[in-house]
Design an enzyme around this catalytic site. Structure first.
Site, PDB file in Angstrom:
ATOM      1  N   LYS A 262      -0.033   3.258   7.185  1.00 10.79           N
ATOM      2  CA  LYS A 262      -0.845   2.047   7.259  1.00 10.79           C
ATOM      3  C   LYS A 262       0.062   0.810   7.276  1.00 10.79           C
ATOM      4  O   LYS A 262      -0.137  -0.114   8.065  1.00 10.79           O
ATOM      5  CB  LYS A 262      -1.732   2.007   6.022  1.00 10.79           C
ATOM      6  CG  LYS A 262      -3.045   1.299   6.209  1.00 10.79           C
ATOM      7  CD  LYS A 262      -3.762   1.368   4.896  1.00 10.79           C
ATOM      8  CE  LYS A 262      -5.201   1.111   4.967  1.00 10.79           C
ATOM      9  NZ  LYS A 262      -5.816   1.097   3.640  1.00 10.79           N
TER      10      LYS A 262
ATOM     11  N   LYS B  56     -22.316   3.126  -4.948  1.00 15.77           N
ATOM     12  CA  LYS B  56     -21.299   3.427  -5.971  1.00 15.77           C
ATOM     13  C   LYS B  56     -21.484   2.521  -7.202  1.00 15.77           C
ATOM     14  O   LYS B  56     -21.410   2.989  -8.344  1.00 15.77           O
ATOM     15  CB  LYS B  56     -19.924   3.193  -5.335  1.00 15.77           C
ATOM     16  CG  LYS B  56     -18.736   3.380  -6.228  1.00 15.77           C
ATOM     17  CD  LYS B  56     -17.460   3.329  -5.421  1.00 15.77           C
ATOM     18  CE  LYS B  56     -17.067   1.932  -5.018  1.00 15.77           C
ATOM     19  NZ  LYS B  56     -16.276   1.144  -5.889  1.00 15.77           N
TER      20      LYS B  56
ATOM     21  N   ASP C 108       0.864  -1.181   0.000  1.00 16.60           N
ATOM     22  CA  ASP C 108       0.000   0.000   0.000  1.00 16.60           C
ATOM     23  C   ASP C 108       0.900   1.230   0.000  1.00 16.60           C
ATOM     24  O   ASP C 108       1.953   1.223   0.660  1.00 16.60           O
ATOM     25  CB  ASP C 108      -0.885   0.000   1.257  1.00 16.60           C
ATOM     26  CG  ASP C 108      -2.120   0.857   1.083  1.00 16.60           C
ATOM     27  OD1 ASP C 108      -3.229   0.291   1.074  1.00 16.60           O
ATOM     28  OD2 ASP C 108      -1.978   2.093   0.932  1.00 16.60           O
TER      29      ASP C 108
ATOM     30  N   THR D 183     -13.845  -3.351  -8.053  1.00 14.54           N
ATOM     31  CA  THR D 183     -14.995  -3.292  -8.958  1.00 14.54           C
ATOM     32  C   THR D 183     -14.760  -2.208  -9.998  1.00 14.54           C
ATOM     33  O   THR D 183     -14.543  -1.051  -9.649  1.00 14.54           O
ATOM     34  CB  THR D 183     -16.276  -2.988  -8.163  1.00 14.54           C
ATOM     35  OG1 THR D 183     -16.435  -4.020  -7.213  1.00 14.54           O
ATOM     36  CG2 THR D 183     -17.484  -2.929  -9.063  1.00 14.54           C
TER      37      THR D 183
ATOM     38  N   PHE E 180     -16.832 -10.684  -4.098  1.00 15.84           N
ATOM     39  CA  PHE E 180     -18.225 -10.611  -3.654  1.00 15.84           C
ATOM     40  C   PHE E 180     -18.283 -10.612  -2.130  1.00 15.84           C
ATOM     41  O   PHE E 180     -19.174 -11.185  -1.527  1.00 15.84           O
ATOM     42  CB  PHE E 180     -19.025 -11.794  -4.218  1.00 15.84           C
ATOM     43  CG  PHE E 180     -19.042 -11.845  -5.721  1.00 15.84           C
ATOM     44  CD1 PHE E 180     -19.865 -10.998  -6.457  1.00 15.84           C
ATOM     45  CD2 PHE E 180     -18.209 -12.709  -6.419  1.00 15.84           C
ATOM     46  CE1 PHE E 180     -19.869 -11.016  -7.851  1.00 15.84           C
ATOM     47  CE2 PHE E 180     -18.205 -12.748  -7.810  1.00 15.84           C
ATOM     48  CZ  PHE E 180     -19.039 -11.900  -8.525  1.00 15.84           C
ATOM     49  N   LEU E 181     -17.262  -9.986  -1.521  1.00 19.22           N
ATOM     50  CA  LEU E 181     -17.156 -10.023  -0.062  1.00 19.22           C
ATOM     51  C   LEU E 181     -18.102  -9.025   0.582  1.00 19.22           C
ATOM     52  O   LEU E 181     -18.169  -7.883   0.163  1.00 19.22           O
ATOM     53  CB  LEU E 181     -15.728  -9.665   0.363  1.00 19.22           C
ATOM     54  CG  LEU E 181     -14.593 -10.412  -0.323  1.00 19.22           C
ATOM     55  CD1 LEU E 181     -13.253  -9.856   0.140  1.00 19.22           C
ATOM     56  CD2 LEU E 181     -14.694 -11.889  -0.033  1.00 19.22           C
TER      57      LEU E 181
ATOM     58  N   CYS F  96     -20.175  -0.138  -1.478  1.00 16.78           N
ATOM     59  CA  CYS F  96     -20.376  -0.812  -2.775  1.00 16.78           C
ATOM     60  C   CYS F  96     -21.680  -0.452  -3.483  1.00 16.78           C
ATOM     61  O   CYS F  96     -21.643   0.084  -4.592  1.00 16.78           O
ATOM     62  CB  CYS F  96     -20.323  -2.317  -2.573  1.00 16.78           C
ATOM     63  SG  CYS F  96     -18.664  -2.902  -2.275  1.00 16.78           S
TER      64      CYS F  96
HETATM   65  C1  UDX Z   1     -21.992  -5.795  -0.844  1.00 19.05           C
HETATM   66  C2  UDX Z   1     -22.232  -7.121  -1.581  1.00 19.05           C
HETATM   67  O1  UDX Z   1     -23.125  -7.943  -0.822  1.00 19.05           O
HETATM   68  C3  UDX Z   1     -20.926  -7.827  -1.845  1.00 19.05           C
HETATM   69  O2  UDX Z   1     -21.157  -9.004  -2.602  1.00 19.05           O
HETATM   70  C4  UDX Z   1     -20.039  -6.865  -2.623  1.00 19.05           C
HETATM   71  O3  UDX Z   1     -18.852  -7.430  -2.997  1.00 19.05           O
HETATM   72  C5  UDX Z   1     -19.805  -5.587  -1.823  1.00 19.05           C
HETATM   73  O4  UDX Z   1     -21.076  -5.002  -1.564  1.00 19.05           O
HETATM   74  P1  UDX Z   1     -21.581  -4.991   1.646  1.00 19.05           P
HETATM   75  O5  UDX Z   1     -21.631  -3.611   1.090  1.00 19.05           O
HETATM   76  O6  UDX Z   1     -20.489  -5.342   2.585  1.00 19.05           O
HETATM   77  O7  UDX Z   1     -21.497  -6.066   0.453  1.00 19.05           O
HETATM   78  O8  UDX Z   1     -22.928  -5.249   2.440  1.00 19.05           O
HETATM   79  P2  UDX Z   1     -24.319  -6.033   2.237  1.00 19.05           P
HETATM   80  O9  UDX Z   1     -24.464  -7.011   3.323  1.00 19.05           O
HETATM   81  O10 UDX Z   1     -24.495  -6.528   0.878  1.00 19.05           O
HETATM   82  O11 UDX Z   1     -25.355  -4.848   2.531  1.00 19.05           O
HETATM   83  C6  UDX Z   1     -25.377  -3.660   1.757  1.00 19.05           C
HETATM   84  C7  UDX Z   1     -26.434  -2.710   2.244  1.00 19.05           C
HETATM   85  O12 UDX Z   1     -27.731  -3.201   1.970  1.00 19.05           O
HETATM   86  C8  UDX Z   1     -26.418  -2.416   3.745  1.00 19.05           C
HETATM   87  O13 UDX Z   1     -26.638  -1.041   3.938  1.00 19.05           O
HETATM   88  C9  UDX Z   1     -27.572  -3.218   4.301  1.00 19.05           C
HETATM   89  O14 UDX Z   1     -28.118  -2.660   5.480  1.00 19.05           O
HETATM   90  C10 UDX Z   1     -28.550  -3.145   3.138  1.00 19.05           C
HETATM   91  N1  UDX Z   1     -29.490  -4.277   3.092  1.00 19.05           N
HETATM   92  C11 UDX Z   1     -29.043  -5.527   2.832  1.00 19.05           C
HETATM   93  C12 UDX Z   1     -30.843  -4.040   3.277  1.00 19.05           C
HETATM   94  O15 UDX Z   1     -31.284  -2.899   3.505  1.00 19.05           O
HETATM   95  N2  UDX Z   1     -31.706  -5.101   3.186  1.00 19.05           N
HETATM   96  C13 UDX Z   1     -31.301  -6.365   2.928  1.00 19.05           C
HETATM   97  O16 UDX Z   1     -32.168  -7.266   2.853  1.00 19.05           O
HETATM   98  C14 UDX Z   1     -29.915  -6.593   2.746  1.00 19.05           C
END
Ligand code: UDX
Length: 427
Positions: free
Chosen positions: A35, A261, A30, A119, A150-151, A258
């Site tokens: 960091k 954006k 990095d 991404t 897809f984390l 994610c």
């Molecule tokens: C997401 C994708 O799931 C992941 O595959 C990708 O690589 C990165 O973006 P993340 O942003 O960590 O992951 O969180 P995620 O659990 O997907 O939730 C995203 C947002 O959706 C959160 O604000 C969550 O509160 C909201 N959410 C999720 C809902 O409002 N309702 C749901 O049923 C699920």
């Protein structure tokens, strides 16, 4: 294998540590020297459950550096996991990716596989290839692979080690073989496609999930207008295997680094290639509207916000993370402050990060501390700790027992029986 990761944010660090767990030797790079110093001395700059244990367990196989030169020399495979923030027009800012590609080109002197993990819009792999070709110093061969992540934050380690699928976008058999070797120990289905399809799989997947959330939030609004219960509607829908139960949780909308954006970027990419992605534009609108509706609910309940004490429970964009990027809490606090409310806030992990945005609100140490003298509590993140709080104690501490729940964590009947004014989403 020897593998390098450029970028030690959520994605890069998790990827590096998990690759070490699979038995590879990893160099994490990095350009933020501070960091790297922290990482070398064992301080992990982010909160991600399980990551600290895994770093300690695999310490012998993980090294750190602030030089891209080291990454290029070290790894037979080089992952690029640097940020791709949004430009004001919604397009992704790919300047970090371009810089890294140019730096890699400078030091490339034998065959390497360069993997885009961040991404990125469709065709970025091609651009990385063109850039390296243009700036490389000698006639060396290399391949660019798209291997989208897809984390989910909060479960990133498990998502990495036990994914639903691994997507490999490759343009040569040689690169395919190497990438399959990287992930040999993971038994999940691996799909090998061209780089453009891999890039689109990522965009389409995240946008589809965001669509599911906005869809259920729109239905929640209809439930409120008709007297139906969104939790029951979502259950009934979700049991249909074609729909599935996941991502049908109504609330105050999606946030995080994610979805907002990626939805913007996909709308922008579609526009650029000549397609008006109307559905996705609406998904974004519903998401923005959801938070406005929530704030309206607060006003409809409290009437005048000026000088009211409002307790915010939950600052991170979702539970089990300290990440506040695009967190609904930011918008809610901004508006409530503008309207003159006095804000008290608590989150199990995200307080320090929120202090950087709002240094002037009162931060508390527990839910009970927060509830003290509040006219109203708002639940913005569904942390387990909030689900388990002692509601009788909370009631005694508040000026008035009012809870507005943006995540539907309580049973309306039970909580109203305890004497609370309780409002939630879509029921
Ligand atoms: C997401 C994708 O799931 C992941 O595959 C990708 O690589 C990165 O973006 P993340 O942003 O960590 O992951 O969180 P995620 O659990 O997907 O939730 C995203 C947002 O959706 C959160 O604000 C969550 O509160 C909201 N959410 C999720 C809902 O409002 N309702 C749901 O049923 C699920």
């Amino acid at each position: 294998m020897q593998i390098s990761i450029i970028g030690t944010g959520y994605v890069g660090l998790t990827t590096g540590v998990c690759l070490a767990e699979l038995g590879h030797k990893v160099l994490c790079v990095d350009n933020d020297e501070e960091k790297i110093k922290k990482l070398v001395s064992g301080i992990i700059p982010i909160y991600e459950p399980g990551l600290d244990k895994l770093i300690k367990k695999n310490a012998k196989r993980i090294k750190f550096s602030s030089q891209i030169k080291d990454a290029v020399k070290y790894g037979e495979v080089i992952f690029i996991a640097v940020g791709t923030p949004s430009n004001p027009d919604g397009s992704p800012d790919l300047s970090y990716i371009e810089n890294v590609a140019r730096e890699i080109a400078k030091w490339l002197d034998e065959y390497k596989v360069i993997v885009e993990k961040s991404t990125v819009p469709v065709e970025t792999a091609q651009w990385i290839k063109k850039t390296i070709d243009k700036y490389k110093k000698n006639n060396v061969e290399f391949d660019v692979v798209s291997n989208p992540e897809f984390l989910r934050e909060g479960t990133a380690v498990n998502d990495f080690l036990h994914p639903d699928r691994i997507v490999l976008g490759v343009e040569s058999k040689r690169a395919e073989k190497i990438m399959l070797k990287v992930y040999q120990k993971i038994k999940s289905p691996k799909i090998v496609v061209d780089t453009k399809s891999a890039e689109l799989i990522k965009h389409a997947s995240n946008s589809f999930l965001a669509t599911k959330i906005s869809f259920i939030n729109a239905v929640a609004n209809i439930c409120e207008l008709t007297g139906a219960d969104i939790e029951k509607v979502a259950l009934g829908m979700g049991l249909d295997k074609r729909i599935g139960k996941e991502f049908l949780k109504a609330g105050i909308g999606y946030g995080g680094s994610c979805f907002p954006k990626d939805v913007d970027a996909f709308i922008w990419i579609a526009e650029k290639v000549g397609y008006n992605f109307g559905i996705l534009k609406e998904v974004k609108k519903v998401n923005q509207h959801q938070i406005e509706l929530f704030i309206k609910k607060v006003e409809d309940t409290l009437w005048i916000l000026k000088d009211k004490t409002i307790g915010i429970l939950g600052l991170s964009f979702k539970p089990n993370t300290d990440d506040i990027r695009e967190s609904p809490a930011i918008k809610v606090i901004t508006v409530l402050k503008q309207k003159g409310a006095k804000i008290k806030a608590y989150d199990p992990k995200a307080v320090e990060k929120m202090k950087q945005i709002f240094p002037d609100i009162e931060y508390c140490r527990s839910v009970y501390d927060t509830a003290k003298n509040c006219d109203c509590l708002l639940i913005l993140t569904e942390w387990d700790e909030f689900k388990k709080m002692d509601l009788k104690r909370i009631k005694q501490l508040m000026v008035h027992p009012t809870i507005i729940d943006g995540r539907n964590i309580f049973e309306p009947q039970k909580i109203t029986k305890l004497g609370f004014i309780y409002k939630s989403i879509g029921r």
